[in-house]
Design a protein around this motif. Structure first.
Motif, PDB file in Angstrom:
ATOM      1  N   PRO A 340       0.667  -1.050  -0.036  1.00  0.00           N
ATOM      2  CA  PRO A 340       0.088   0.055   0.235  1.00  0.00           C
ATOM      3  C   PRO A 340       0.839   1.275  -0.130  1.00  0.00           C
ATOM      4  CG  PRO A 340      -0.033  -1.112   2.135  1.00  0.00           C
ATOM      5  CD  PRO A 340       0.603  -1.830   1.225  1.00  0.00           C
ATOM      6  N   ALA A 341       0.356   2.396  -0.456  1.00  0.00           N
ATOM      7  CA  ALA A 341       0.810   3.645  -0.298  1.00  0.00           C
ATOM      8  C   ALA A 341       1.538   4.115   0.844  1.00  0.00           C
ATOM      9  CB  ALA A 341      -0.113   4.728  -0.860  1.00  0.00           C
ATOM     10  N   GLN A 342       2.895   4.513   0.797  1.00  0.00           N
ATOM     11  CA  GLN A 342       3.423   5.020   1.905  1.00  0.00           C
ATOM     12  C   GLN A 342       4.484   6.324   1.595  1.00  0.00           C
ATOM     13  OE1 GLN A 342       6.249   1.810   3.410  1.00  0.00           O
ATOM     14  NE2 GLN A 342       4.644   0.435   3.341  1.00  0.00           N
ATOM     15  N   PRO A 343       4.712   6.989   2.498  1.00  0.00           N
ATOM     16  CA  PRO A 343       5.139   8.549   2.199  1.00  0.00           C
ATOM     17  C   PRO A 343       6.695   8.262   1.882  1.00  0.00           C
ATOM     18  CG  PRO A 343       4.330   8.484   4.482  1.00  0.00           C
ATOM     19  CD  PRO A 343       3.963   7.037   3.835  1.00  0.00           C
ATOM     20  N   MET A 344       6.795   8.712   0.596  1.00  0.00           N
ATOM     21  CA  MET A 344       8.253   8.734   0.093  1.00  0.00           C
ATOM     22  C   MET A 344       9.311   9.396   0.805  1.00  0.00           C
ATOM     23  SD  MET A 344       7.360   9.342  -3.816  1.00  0.00           S
ATOM     24  CE  MET A 344       8.908   9.090  -4.628  1.00  0.00           C
ATOM     25  N   GLN A 345      10.383   8.701   0.957  1.00  0.00           N
ATOM     26  CA  GLN A 345      11.563   9.301   1.605  1.00  0.00           C
ATOM     27  C   GLN A 345      11.996  10.637   1.217  1.00  0.00           C
ATOM     28  OE1 GLN A 345      14.828   6.482   2.049  1.00  0.00           O
ATOM     29  NE2 GLN A 345      13.611   5.114   3.259  1.00  0.00           N
ATOM     30  N   GLY A 346      11.992  11.637   2.156  1.00  0.00           N
ATOM     31  CA  GLY A 346      12.401  12.856   1.641  1.00  0.00           C
ATOM     32  C   GLY A 346      11.252  13.631   1.172  1.00  0.00           C
ATOM     33  N   ALA A 347      10.154  13.230   1.459  1.00  0.00           N
ATOM     34  CA  ALA A 347       8.801  13.959   0.994  1.00  0.00           C
ATOM     35  C   ALA A 347       8.360  15.172   2.161  1.00  0.00           C
ATOM     36  CB  ALA A 347       7.676  13.060   0.518  1.00  0.00           C
TER      37      ALA A 347
END
Length: 348
Positions: A340-347
């Protein structure tokens, strides 16, 4: 080998002798099941088996040797685990697959609309689906024959050169495409009216009608006109007529919308190639309908799936092959990816 009362919405790859599906299963659209695996010049083919009352979601993959136990569920765009056996009733989602501890169930649904329809419902569905499945072909043949007999053949006989006939031929093709799409549009409003959130059994009259509408939409309007409009300003114009709420300056490179009135696209958002705004799921043979809202300036990556009852905030970005689970809210001005969707690193 296919068990009694099993529903299959996908074409197998011809490896029929290696496939065994239990009773009362549901195999959704575009599932890869039983296909051989080719690596470094070697082809591997093994038996694939499911137990009874198994659900296999859209675009899932059951690789050679997969054995799915009774009551299990494989989510959309997912696969079973390769390093351990699944347990009966287990739910797996993603790639690599994770075990979901709970999911929404409809065990108390009316069984006459799900797993044990009476004889008259079976006959109604047989007759209705025979007609609806053949309607796109019948429309092609009828309109094509009438156009050829009354427009093209007379124009061809009257033309001295091919160049004289060409404008009539082009205009007739455009007119036929527009006419077929208009018939589908009229059928949407006559057959379904306005789509609204709700739950409907697989064998209900509502589910029969919406499945017929989907067949007509993809098999006729989608193939002969709307796919050619992808990525152009014309596709949003047409889908507004079907009931999709579309803002200004929307980039739309996908026609994969079924419950049109349940989708809202904000101003200047981008829906990239073959993204799927999936406003329904079919687990437990109950069709669950919900809304999807895409905020202004948001970007949905190619081959991404957004499930129902979700909101994607303004200027959010979903990477390619992302899956937004039902009921989730993606914050504005954020970047997400994965299944499932997860926050992208550095976002931020």
């Amino acid at each position: 080998k296919i068990g009694k009362d099993t529903e299959i919405a996908t074409n197998f790859a011809g490896r029929y002798d290696t496939i065994e599906i239990g009773e009362r299963c549901f195999v959704a659209d575009e599932v890869t099941l039983g296909d051989e695996d080719v690596r470094r010049g070697w082809m591997t083919s093994k038996n694939v088996r499911t137990g009874s009352q198994v659900f296999i979601g859209n675009d899932s993959v059951l690789p050679p040797g997969a054995d799915i136990p009774d009551g299990a569920l494989i989510g959309i765009k997912s696969k079973p685990p390769a390093d351990e056996r699944m347990l009966p009733g287990e739910t797996r989602f993603g790639s690599p697959p994770i075990r979901l501890p709970v999911r929404q169930r409809f065990d108390d649904a009316n069984v006459s609309h799900t797993f044990r329809p009476p004889f008259w419902r079976r006959m109604l569905r047989a007759v209705f689906e025979l007609f609806s499945a053949s309607m796109p072909t019948m429309m092609f043949i009828m309109i094509g024959t009438v156009t050829a007999d009354y427009v093209l053949f007379p124009a061809l006989e009257a033309a001295d050169e091919w160049i004289d006939f060409l404008p009539t031929f082009v205009l007739a093709c455009i007119a036929c495409s527009l006419l077929l799409a208009t018939v589908v549009l009229a059928m949407k409003w006559l057959l379904m009216g306005t789509y609204r959130p709700g739950n409907h059994g697989l064998w209900s009259w509502w589910a029969l009608r919406t499945e017929a509408m989907t067949t007509l939409y993809w098999g006729t309007a989608g193939k002969i006109l709307l796919d050619a409009f992808r990525g152009t300003p014309m596709l949003p114009w047409v889908l507004r007529l079907f009931g999709v709420k579309i803002g200004t300056g929307v980039y739309l490179d996908s026609t994969d919308i079924t419950e049109f009135d349940c989708v809202t696209l904000g101003d200047y958002c981008s829906i990239n190639a073959t993204s799927n705004l999936q406003t329904h799921l079919f687990e437990d043979r109950v069709m669950k309908i919900g809304r999807i809202e895409i905020g202004a300036g948001a970007s949905i990556g190619a081959l991404t799936t957004v499930l129902y009852d979700t909101k994607v905030g303004p200027y959010a970005e979903l990477g390619v092959l992302t899956i937004v689970m039902k009921g989730e809210a993606i914050p504005g001005n954020s970047r997400w990816a994965g299944a499932p969707a997860q926050p992208m690193q550095g976002a931020h």
